[in-house]
Design a protein around this motif. Structure first.
Motif, mmCIF file in Angstrom:
data_model
loop_
_atom_site.group_PDB
_atom_site.id
_atom_site.type_symbol
_atom_site.label_atom_id
_atom_site.label_comp_id
_atom_site.label_asym_id
_atom_site.label_seq_id
_atom_site.Cartn_x
_atom_site.Cartn_y
_atom_site.Cartn_z
ATOM 1 N N MET A 247 0.890 -1.049 -0.143
ATOM 2 C CA MET A 247 -0.185 0.207 0.153
ATOM 3 C C MET A 247 1.012 1.243 0.044
ATOM 4 O O MET A 247 1.688 1.311 0.555
ATOM 5 C CB MET A 247 -0.907 -0.082 1.171
ATOM 6 C CG MET A 247 -2.039 -1.062 1.047
ATOM 7 S SD MET A 247 -3.385 -0.779 2.428
ATOM 8 C CE MET A 247 -2.443 -0.781 3.795
ATOM 9 N N PRO A 248 0.654 2.128 -0.917
ATOM 10 C CA PRO A 248 1.475 3.369 -1.029
ATOM 11 C C PRO A 248 1.019 4.175 0.090
ATOM 12 O O PRO A 248 0.028 4.227 0.665
ATOM 13 C CB PRO A 248 1.092 4.070 -2.262
ATOM 14 C CG PRO A 248 0.012 3.310 -2.754
ATOM 15 C CD PRO A 248 -0.315 2.033 -2.038
ATOM 16 N N ASP B 229 -1.187 5.547 4.814
ATOM 17 C CA ASP B 229 -1.047 4.480 3.759
ATOM 18 C C ASP B 229 -2.667 4.115 3.195
ATOM 19 O O ASP B 229 -3.690 4.230 3.971
ATOM 20 C CB ASP B 229 -0.786 2.850 4.159
ATOM 21 C CG ASP B 229 0.625 2.897 4.946
ATOM 22 O OD1 ASP B 229 1.424 3.667 4.248
ATOM 23 O OD2 ASP B 229 0.857 2.130 5.825
ATOM 24 N N THR C 152 -5.235 1.966 0.052
ATOM 25 C CA THR C 152 -5.043 0.926 -0.862
ATOM 26 C C THR C 152 -5.265 1.719 -2.318
ATOM 27 O O THR C 152 -5.460 2.685 -2.297
ATOM 28 C CB THR C 152 -6.315 0.093 -0.643
ATOM 29 O OG1 THR C 152 -7.376 0.930 -0.916
ATOM 30 C CG2 THR C 152 -6.647 -0.418 0.785
ATOM 31 N N ALA C 153 -4.836 0.742 -3.150
ATOM 32 C CA ALA C 153 -4.919 1.173 -4.500
ATOM 33 C C ALA C 153 -6.351 1.623 -5.060
ATOM 34 O O ALA C 153 -6.431 2.640 -5.558
ATOM 35 C CB ALA C 153 -4.495 -0.143 -5.660
ATOM 36 N N SER D 136 4.013 10.910 -3.060
ATOM 37 C CA SER D 136 4.227 9.654 -2.944
ATOM 38 C C SER D 136 5.433 9.173 -3.116
ATOM 39 O O SER D 136 6.012 9.620 -3.838
ATOM 40 C CB SER D 136 3.065 8.932 -3.615
ATOM 41 O OG SER D 136 3.479 7.222 -3.083
ATOM 42 N N LEU E 160 -1.885 6.011 -11.005
ATOM 43 C CA LEU E 160 -2.156 4.813 -9.957
ATOM 44 C C LEU E 160 -0.969 3.766 -10.407
ATOM 45 O O LEU E 160 -0.268 3.117 -9.492
ATOM 46 C CB LEU E 160 -3.283 4.398 -9.918
ATOM 47 C CG LEU E 160 -3.471 2.794 -9.027
ATOM 48 C CD1 LEU E 160 -3.582 3.433 -7.820
ATOM 49 C CD2 LEU E 160 -4.943 2.240 -9.451
ATOM 50 N N LYS E 161 -0.744 3.389 -11.415
ATOM 51 C CA LYS E 161 0.220 2.234 -11.886
ATOM 52 C C LYS E 161 1.444 2.914 -11.732
ATOM 53 O O LYS E 161 2.404 1.858 -11.079
ATOM 54 C CB LYS E 161 0.003 2.091 -13.457
ATOM 55 C CG LYS E 161 -1.270 1.314 -13.899
ATOM 56 C CD LYS E 161 -1.287 0.883 -15.253
ATOM 57 C CE LYS E 161 -2.686 0.119 -15.656
ATOM 58 N NZ LYS E 161 -2.648 -0.101 -17.005
ATOM 59 N N THR F 64 1.847 2.770 -7.581
ATOM 60 C CA THR F 64 1.855 1.359 -7.057
ATOM 61 C C THR F 64 3.155 0.555 -7.699
ATOM 62 O O THR F 64 3.280 -0.541 -7.139
ATOM 63 C CB THR F 64 0.512 0.841 -7.496
ATOM 64 O OG1 THR F 64 0.549 0.690 -8.808
ATOM 65 C CG2 THR F 64 -0.505 1.417 -6.615
ATOM 66 N N GLU G 65 3.568 -0.443 -10.683
ATOM 67 C CA GLU G 65 3.192 -1.439 -11.784
ATOM 68 C C GLU G 65 4.151 -0.897 -13.142
ATOM 69 O O GLU G 65 4.347 -1.732 -13.914
ATOM 70 C CB GLU G 65 1.658 -1.462 -12.178
ATOM 71 C CG GLU G 65 1.081 -2.203 -13.064
ATOM 72 C CD GLU G 65 -0.452 -2.398 -13.340
ATOM 73 O OE1 GLU G 65 -0.796 -2.651 -14.433
ATOM 74 O OE2 GLU G 65 -1.069 -2.028 -12.303
#
Length: 136
Positions: free
Chosen positions: A1-2, A27, A29-30, A58, A91-92, A95, A97
């Protein structure tokens, strides 16, 4: 979790305040982060003395701190050569990704060169020129 902090945003993420004070949001969640980014995207920095853009900050996976701010319907990330992105793309990146470099390449930008290597080469060339001039 970021883990995120925000600047220039109200407690509920719906209003741009312009404040440069960083608020630790902890923190998330996505799914929560995507909701926040979607709320932030349409906002813009207010006019006036407090003009911090509505920002979600972040620490990225590689240990690099980055800022994503709303700008009238898009998210901007000044670390990206593309700069403009959707909340889903941001978001990607946050996190892990996709890295900022991978995102930039997917948008047609070549990877940035290694500035440390270039600077080292510059120092070597400068030293050689200085030595040649000094020996004359």
């Amino acid at each position: 979790m970021p883990r995120i902090e925000t600047q220039g945003l109200s407690e509920d993420y719906r209003t741009a305040t312009g404040s440069y004070d960083a608020l630790d949001r902890g923190d998330v969640t996505a799914a929560e982060l995507l909701k926040i980014l979607r709320l932030v995207a349409p906002l813009t920095a207010p006019d006036g003395p407090d003009d911090c853009p509505p920002s979600v900050n972040s620490m990225l996976i590689k240990g690099h701190f980055s800022c994503f701010h709303g700008d009238g319907g898009i998210i901007r990330c000044l670390d990206s050569r593309q700069e403009e992105m959707t909340p889903e793309e941001a978001l990607k990146i946050i996190t892990g990704e996709v890295s900022i470099e991978e995102f930039d390449i997917s948008k047609g930008f070549k990877p940035r060169g290694n500035n440390i290597v270039r600077f080292g080469l510059f120092l070597v060339v400068a030293a050689v020129i200085t030595a040649v001039i000094a020996s004359v």
